[in-house]
Design a protein around this motif. Structure first.
Motif, short mmCIF file in Angstrom:
data_model
loop_
_atom_site.label_atom_id
_atom_site.label_comp_id
_atom_site.label_asym_id
_atom_site.label_seq_id
_atom_site.Cartn_x
_atom_site.Cartn_y
_atom_site.Cartn_z
N SER A 69 -11.98 -23.05 32.61
CA SER A 69 -12.36 -23.20 34.02
C SER A 69 -11.14 -23.07 34.93
O SER A 69 -11.19 -22.38 35.95
CB SER A 69 -13.01 -24.57 34.27
N LEU A 70 -10.06 -23.73 34.56
CA LEU A 70 -8.89 -23.73 35.43
C LEU A 70 -8.20 -22.37 35.45
O LEU A 70 -7.72 -21.93 36.50
CB LEU A 70 -7.91 -24.83 35.00
N PHE A 73 -7.53 -26.13 45.79
CA PHE A 73 -7.83 -27.07 44.70
C PHE A 73 -8.83 -26.43 43.74
O PHE A 73 -9.61 -25.57 44.13
CB PHE A 73 -8.40 -28.36 45.28
N PRO A 74 -8.82 -26.87 42.47
CA PRO A 74 -9.77 -26.32 41.50
C PRO A 74 -11.20 -26.39 42.01
O PRO A 74 -11.56 -27.31 42.75
CB PRO A 74 -9.57 -27.22 40.27
N ARG A 75 -11.96 -25.40 41.61
CA ARG A 75 -13.33 -25.29 42.10
C ARG A 75 -14.30 -25.63 40.96
O ARG A 75 -14.11 -25.20 39.83
CB ARG A 75 -13.55 -23.85 42.58
N THR A 76 -15.31 -26.40 41.27
CA THR A 76 -16.39 -26.72 40.33
C THR A 76 -17.70 -26.49 41.06
O THR A 76 -17.92 -27.08 42.11
CB THR A 76 -16.31 -28.18 39.87
N CYS A 90 -4.29 -16.23 49.25
CA CYS A 90 -4.90 -17.18 50.17
C CYS A 90 -6.13 -16.56 50.83
O CYS A 90 -6.03 -15.48 51.42
CB CYS A 90 -3.88 -17.58 51.23
N GLY A 91 -7.25 -17.22 50.74
CA GLY A 91 -8.48 -16.71 51.33
C GLY A 91 -8.46 -16.76 52.85
O GLY A 91 -9.24 -16.07 53.51
N SER A 105 -3.33 -37.04 36.71
CA SER A 105 -3.27 -36.23 37.93
C SER A 105 -2.46 -36.91 39.02
O SER A 105 -1.92 -36.26 39.90
CB SER A 105 -4.67 -35.88 38.41
N TYR A 127 -2.23 -27.33 38.93
CA TYR A 127 -3.50 -27.97 39.30
C TYR A 127 -3.85 -27.78 40.77
O TYR A 127 -4.97 -28.03 41.20
CB TYR A 127 -3.46 -29.47 38.97
N THR A 172 -8.58 -16.29 40.35
CA THR A 172 -9.28 -15.86 41.57
C THR A 172 -8.73 -16.56 42.81
O THR A 172 -9.33 -16.49 43.88
CB THR A 172 -10.80 -16.13 41.47
N HIS A 173 -7.58 -17.23 42.66
CA HIS A 173 -6.94 -17.88 43.81
C HIS A 173 -5.45 -17.55 43.87
O HIS A 173 -4.63 -18.38 44.25
CB HIS A 173 -7.20 -19.39 43.78
N GLN A 174 -5.12 -16.31 43.50
CA GLN A 174 -3.73 -15.85 43.53
C GLN A 174 -3.32 -15.51 44.97
O GLN A 174 -2.13 -15.41 45.27
CB GLN A 174 -3.56 -14.61 42.65
N GLN A 226 -1.83 -23.34 53.32
CA GLN A 226 -3.13 -23.86 52.88
C GLN A 226 -3.03 -24.31 51.42
O GLN A 226 -2.43 -23.62 50.59
CB GLN A 226 -4.23 -22.80 53.00
#
Lengths: 318, 318
Positions: free
Chosen positions: B138-139, B175-178, B149-150, B28, B163, B145-147, B172
């Motif tokens: 997961s990724l 980053f990946p969400r867990t 900007c929130g 990474s 990534y 669901t992040h295409q 903005q």
């Protein structure tokens, strides 16, 4: 062998970190869409006022107040559409987090906009409020970055007192986000040394545990080994969970672990760290001690999970 | 007292759960924006093909293949703009996760679209690939669901091999969400009983550990106590971390703990559970055993962290 710690320690390590101990009753299972309006209408409602990750604190002579009643809140131009019901106090007061629009530059002298980390380090609010403050700032930061649906780009609207958001076009549900970060003290058990590093953005002289975001598709233990190796070149064998901490900058869960080093030669990642080295017990104790006495090298402050990892290794580690 | 487990167990509990053991070198810290194009151009590139949370598996006579080379991937109408570089295998093969657009209904008979949970339960791919599969699904779910900007609603674009994502308007970074979930076995140490429940959506006869999402502003231990109390009415004192597990439905981190019950009277939340009861050791052993022999009651399958929590309490707990 017991599945529980049998050393008789009354206090779990996670209870000793800053931002732990949130006592609110979240009542997450009883939330409907009227709960926020009801809470806002309550005389006993008290709210945190949040702007750009900072809480507005009112000076009250002796110290500061982080909770505001409706009239006090109104002075900060609250965005009530994005208010979030955090839960209820032990006396059943509704507790809210409210994003406010009054610019920090325009605050009266008696109100200060301060980030949660500074609030805890300077002891500006009672320890019992820090967990609620963490919950408040984390949720407001999450809400701010989830005003639009990431799947389709349409606006979202709050549900369940702001604890969920829902897309107005595709019905996707959005839930609060918490980012797990592993933070670890690598220990060379043969030579009785621990591994600390400093990032270029640390205050002068500060050394701390290595840390990094857990990635999708790895366990906590794997993340500890990967991050330690990436940053320091040190290989880790056994990993032992120690404590966790809510860290509201903006919405992180710190997962504190010990890692048993199975190599000793440091190969530092100089893009992440500006120094990384082994400390013996006397050096680590001095690092923790100078936090109090002042000096050229120091650890993160008490309350930081890194401080506890170092302190508890000095106290218990063998 | 040692900070490490000194019982001599060679294998940490987290290494025995499904989806653990991801061996990819994520690199990474060495990612630039060309890394994905370079990986796609490599002859040795192998990709997981993902559609709506399911992986496309090619039947190969004896079993199934989850990894596809470029030509095989092309048949699935891959969305290469949203491909994600997972990392590199031990032989330095680039490993990708690629969302594909070919409808599962239109797949040839030799290709099956299967969710990660079924893949692990049925043993459809080698255990060593399950961690990579978890990372891949997961990724892709996160990217999907992040295409947008929130924060501002504008489109995002991938960076660093997929990534990260970056807003094309407000910059903005995403980053990946867990999502951390606590899953716990509450234990009544006086009567030597453990607490299990069943959700209405479980398969018939299945009982498992209670579980729930960790919320902002709480420690792991606090989440264990809150969730157990909300779902069962049982109060928990000491909490002890046991193991963690990546759970790619869609991007969860299961954090498995034991909780020492300090009350015994169950007050079940009937919106969450349809049954909740105490099991003695013989009953819990039967539950685990019938998983293999078939029977009317059973635990989650081996590989599930709940199975290990029950199994390891039976083996070690006292």
């Amino acid at each position: 062998m017991s599945i529980f710690d049998t050393t008789g320690s009354a206090q779990e390590p996670s209870s000793r970190v800053a931002f732990a101990g949130n006592r609110l009753d979240r009542q997450s299972e009883f939330r409907d869409d009227d709960c926020l309006a009801e809470a806002l209408a309550s005389d006993t409602m008290r709210a945190f006022a949040i702007s750009r990750g900072r809480a507005y604190l009112r000076a009250n002579g002796a110290g500061f107040e982080a909770l505001h009643h409706a009239e006090q809140l109104a002075a900060f131009d609250p965005d009530l559409d994005n208010a979030i019901l955090l839960g209820f106090s032990e006396t059943n007061q509704p507790r809210l987090a409210v994003p406010v629009r009054l610019d920090p530059e325009e605050l009266p002298d008696t109100v200060k906009a301060i980030d949660p980390r500074s609030i805890y380090i300077q002891g500006l609010v009672s320890v019992s409020l820090l967990g609620e403050l963490a919950q408040a700032t984390s949720l407001v930061a999450w809400s701010k970055t989830h005003q639009y649906c990431g799947r389709c780009g349409h606006p979202t609207r709050p549900r369940a007192g702001g604890y969920r958001r829902e897309c107005t076009a595709c019905d996707q549900m959005l839930f609060p986000r918490t980012d797990p970060v592993v933070i670890m003290l690598a220990v060379d058990t043969q030579s009785d040394l621990c591994l600390l590093g400093r990032s270029p953005h640390f205050p002068p002289g500060m050394y701390s545990c290595l840390a990094g975001f857990l990635e999708p598709g790895e366990t906590i233990e794997e993340a500890v080994r990967r991050e330690t190796h990436e940053e320091s070149g040190i290989r880790i064998g056994r990993v032992s969970y120690h404590a966790s901490q809510p860290w509201p900058m903006p919405h992180t869960l710190m997962i504190g672990c010990y890692g048993e080093a199975i190599s000793t030669k440091i190969a530092m990642d100089s893009r992440e760290l500006e120094d990384c080295r082994w400390f013996n017990r006397a050096e680590a104790a001095a690092l923790i001690g100078r936090q109090i006495e002042g000096g050229d090298m120091r650890s993160p402050p008490p309350g930081a999970i890194a401080h506890h990892l170092i302190h508890d290794w000095l106290t218990h580690g063998s």
